[in-house]
Design an enzyme around this catalytic site. Structure first.
Site, PDB file in Angstrom:
ATOM      1  CB  SER A 113      -0.748   0.497   1.656  1.00  0.00           C
ATOM      2  OG  SER A 113      -2.115   0.820   1.020  1.00  0.00           O
ATOM      3  CG  HIS A 114       0.152   3.425   3.146  1.00  0.00           C
ATOM      4  ND1 HIS A 114      -0.577   2.377   2.677  1.00  0.00           N
ATOM      5  CD2 HIS A 114       0.590   3.774   4.511  1.00  0.00           C
ATOM      6  CE1 HIS A 114      -0.802   2.524   4.769  1.00  0.00           C
ATOM      7  NE2 HIS A 114       0.147   3.029   5.285  1.00  0.00           N
ATOM      8  CG  ASP A 277      -2.302   4.259  -1.424  1.00  0.00           C
ATOM      9  OD1 ASP A 277      -3.268   4.169  -2.543  1.00  0.00           O
ATOM     10  OD2 ASP A 277      -2.238   3.643  -0.351  1.00  0.00           O
ATOM     11  CG  ASP A 279      -2.625  -0.279  -3.046  1.00  0.00           C
ATOM     12  OD1 ASP A 279      -2.342   0.752  -2.525  1.00  0.00           O
ATOM     13  OD2 ASP A 279      -3.123  -0.555  -1.968  1.00  0.00           O
ATOM     14  CG  ASP A 281      -5.422   1.075  -1.482  1.00  0.00           C
ATOM     15  OD1 ASP A 281      -4.890   2.130  -0.869  1.00  0.00           O
ATOM     16  OD2 ASP A 281      -6.224  -0.052  -0.663  1.00  0.00           O
ATOM     17  NE  ARG A 282      -3.709   4.374   2.940  1.00  0.00           N
ATOM     18  CZ  ARG A 282      -3.219   4.163   4.401  1.00  0.00           C
ATOM     19  NH1 ARG A 282      -2.510   5.350   4.586  1.00  0.00           N
ATOM     20  NH2 ARG A 282      -3.214   3.565   5.469  1.00  0.00           N
ATOM     21  CE  LYS A 376      -7.499   1.766   2.068  1.00  0.00           C
ATOM     22  NZ  LYS A 376      -7.247   1.414   3.163  1.00  0.00           N
TER      23      LYS A 376
HETATM   24  C1  G1P Z   1      -3.806   1.512   7.874  1.00  0.00           C
HETATM   25  C2  G1P Z   1      -5.674   2.580   8.100  1.00  0.00           C
HETATM   26  C3  G1P Z   1      -6.622   1.666   8.360  1.00  0.00           C
HETATM   27  C4  G1P Z   1      -6.605   1.049   6.505  1.00  0.00           C
HETATM   28  C5  G1P Z   1      -5.224  -0.092   6.510  1.00  0.00           C
HETATM   29  C6  G1P Z   1      -4.783  -0.307   4.803  1.00  0.00           C
HETATM   30  O1  G1P Z   1      -4.593   0.069   8.925  1.00  0.00           O
HETATM   31  O2  G1P Z   1      -5.317   2.739   9.848  1.00  0.00           O
HETATM   32  O3  G1P Z   1      -7.813   2.675   8.098  1.00  0.00           O
HETATM   33  O4  G1P Z   1      -7.472   0.216   6.310  1.00  0.00           O
HETATM   34  O5  G1P Z   1      -4.113   0.966   6.884  1.00  0.00           O
HETATM   35  O6  G1P Z   1      -5.187   0.378   4.166  1.00  0.00           O
HETATM   36  P1  G1P Z   1      -3.500   0.586  10.795  1.00  0.00           P
HETATM   37  O7  G1P Z   1      -1.969   0.433  10.085  1.00  0.00           O
HETATM   38  O8  G1P Z   1      -4.109   1.559  10.950  1.00  0.00           O
HETATM   39  O9  G1P Z   1      -3.439  -0.764  10.764  1.00  0.00           O
HETATM   40 ZN    ZN Z   2      -3.929   1.434   0.201  1.00  0.00          ZN
END
Ligand code: G1P
Ligand code: ZN
Length: 541
Positions: A113-114, A277, A279, A281-282, A376
């Site tokens: 992801s990010h 981000d 991938d 989704d954000r 998302k």
């Molecule tokens: C974080 C975000 C959560 C999101 C997840 C995946 O998770 O807080 O809302 O669904 O990334 O993108 P966390 O690191 O808080 O468990």
């Molecule tokens: Zn992501």
């Protein structure tokens, strides 16, 4: 076909977190590490012989290597076909779209992801079910149980597949279908939003900038924003996906998307700015000199949804994660629909969407989406905003200001303390759980409720406990504490602070100022500095 059965032993810690298994690339590069997890996924599924699996990732370092391994393991385990995004590329929402559109058995998404990418950074893998969403907890628990007991895995002894050429390839008796990762997704977006109205607004002078952060959304944003909607070339910045995301942190927030934030400041700034981000989704939404918090974005999208063709019939319900502000609840109340409060993580929205209980979902962590897929969706949120801007012909700031004037403002901020000592973080959470706060008055705030959030899924009845410590005050203000489930090093403490402000004269105050007393209380209650050595958070959003 020649299949190798390879003996192996379990690795510790292959437990999927908030969103799949995330570890350093070096961890995934150990012999048998990825293979163990993939075999455990397959071993926890039933009835996939001859069926289709979708496979792709955000293009980060190790993506291509992992894809070849998974293809060979899929062939050896009896899958009939794997659909792979060209070059191994597939954004998370596009993967969900393709799983649903072609009715495949499921999919594997490779992403952290990010989190940053590169040889010393992060990698990740998650399994999505046939409905298109992340595997629910009972599935991830079954996978984890398999990783604890694994003794062998199966892999085809075959050469690598050409994943850069569209079309059908053969791999040890299994079909590998390399497809355009953008086309199906772009087509779905055209069904949901009024592209003609957006095109006209852009032609009429609406100026926009999109920061793909050198991550997977570059090709999607170029195709949709520049080619299909006619935004000028260069609207998409950092549009070339890179294995290391240009050595940046592909997280669309005010800290990491600083170049975009700078461009969106000042009288000549574009009208609308957005980022996505690693991938895809954000999303982060900006107006000229204006930042829309993700919680507010969900509420504004919900209040204006019927302006978009795909939602013209109205919303069935809204769902938000517990730490997300209650701004959406106020919209739901006005619309006469229900607002569901779930634990953190998109997997908890799946059952609500499948059952037709909710149409829009959102998380404070820059995640917004709807029932069009089961993830998302960053670009979806951008297009929904563009559709609303095209119809309302007002600035982002004016739309949000009018929203607060009507519904009141849920002033909100999240403070993250990243990379703290894991034992200290767990100790801090235990300390918070052990406090006896109910009924006490702290700095003038009376505690109405103090608990560790537990959730019973209204559709399947599954229970998830220990999802975050809440301290809710009599005036509705609250402080929420939880530990991140997506990090790969140490622990990250997230503190979420919220207060409702009905008075429009105070709506334009900086949240850090408006929430200063609660922020101070949050730090003292949890003994953050004493326990973690951190006087200030590392990221504030
Ligand atoms: C974080 C975000 C959560 C999101 C997840 C995946 O998770 O807080 O809302 O669904 O990334 O993108 P966390 O690191 O808080 O468990
Ligand atoms: Zn992501």
């Amino acid at each position: 076909m020649s299949v190798k059965v390879v003996a192996t032993v379990p690795f510790d810690g292959q437990k999927p977190g908030t969103s799949g298994l995330r570890k350093k690339v070096r961890v995934f590069q150990q012999a048998h590490y990825l293979e163990n997890f993939v075999q455990s996924v397959f071993d926890s599924l039933e009835g996939f012989a001859g069926a289709t699996l979708v496979l792709g990732g955000d293009g980060r370092f190790h993506n291509r290597v992992a894809i070849q391994t998974i293809l060979k393991m899929a062939a050896a385990n009896g899958w009939g076909r794997v659909m792979v995004g060209r070059g191994g590329i597939l954004s998370t929402p596009a993967a969900s779209c393709v799983i649903r559109k072609f009715g495949t058995f499921g999919g594997i998404i490779l992403s952290a992801s990010h989190n940053p990418g590169g040889p010393d950074e992060d990698f990740g893998i998650k399994y999505n079910i046939g409905a298109g969403g992340p595997a629910p907890e009972k599935v991830t628990e079954a996978i984890y149980a398999k990783t604890r007991a694994i003794r062998e895995y199966r892999i085809a002894d075959a050469p690598d597949v050409d994943i850069d050429t569209l079309g059908r390839h053969a791999l040890a008796g299994m079909a590998v279908e390399v497809f355009d990762p953008v086309a199906d997704y772009a087509e779905l977006m055209e069904q949901l939003f009024d592209f003609a109205a957006i095109r006209a607004a852009l032609a009429g002078g609406l100026r926009l900038k999109f920061d793909a952060m050198h991550a997977v959304t570059g090709p999607y944003a170029r195709e949709i924003l520049e080619h299909r909607l006619g935004a000028p070339a260069g609207t998409v910045m950092n549009g070339e996906p890179k294995e290391d995301f240009g050595r940046l942190h592909p997280d669309p927030n005010l800290v990491h998307a600083h170049d975009l934030v700078a461009l969106m400041t000042g009288p000549d700034a574009p009208d609308f700015g957005a980022a996505s981000d690693g991938d895809g989704d954000r999303n982060m939404i900006l107006g000229r000199d204006f930042y829309v918090t993700p919680s507010d974005s969900l509420a504004v999208l919900a209040a204006n949804a019927t302006l978009c063709p795909g939602y013209a019939g109205g919303l069935k319900g809204i769902a938000r994660s517990m730490p997300t502000s209650a701004a959406a609840d106020r919209v739901a109340e006005a619309l006469g629909i229900k607002c569901y409060e779930t634990p953190t993580g998109w997997k908890f929205f799946g059952t609500l969407l499948d059952a037709g209980l909710a149409t829009l979902c959102g998380e404070e962590s820059f995640g917004t989406g709807s029932d069009h897929v089961r993830e998302k969706d960053g670009l979806w949120a951008v297009l929904m905003w563009l559709n609303i801007l095209a119809v309302r012909r007002e600035s982002v700031a004016a739309i949000v200001g009018a929203h607060w004037a009507r519904f009141g403002r849920n002033v909100y901020s999240r403070h993250d303390y990243e990379g703290i000592d894991a034992a200290a973080a767990n100790g801090l959470m235990d300390h918070l759980r052990g406090l006896d706060l109910a009924g006490r008055t702290l700095d003038g705030f009376t505690v109405a409720r103090h608990d560790d959030f537990a959730y019973t899924d209204p559709v399947d009845g599954s229970v998830s406990s220990r999802q975050g410590v809440r301290v809710v005050f009599a005036d509705g203000s609250r402080i929420v504490y939880r530990l991140s489930g997506t990090g790969t090093e140490g622990a990250t403490l997230r503190v979420y602070i919220e207060r409702f402000e009905p008075d429009a004269a105070r709506h334009h105050l900086d949240p850090q100022v408006a929430l200063a007393d609660l922020i101070g209380l949050a730090r003292r209650l949890a003994e953050i500095e004493a326990r973690t050595g951190r006087a200030e958070p590392s990221v504030i959003t």
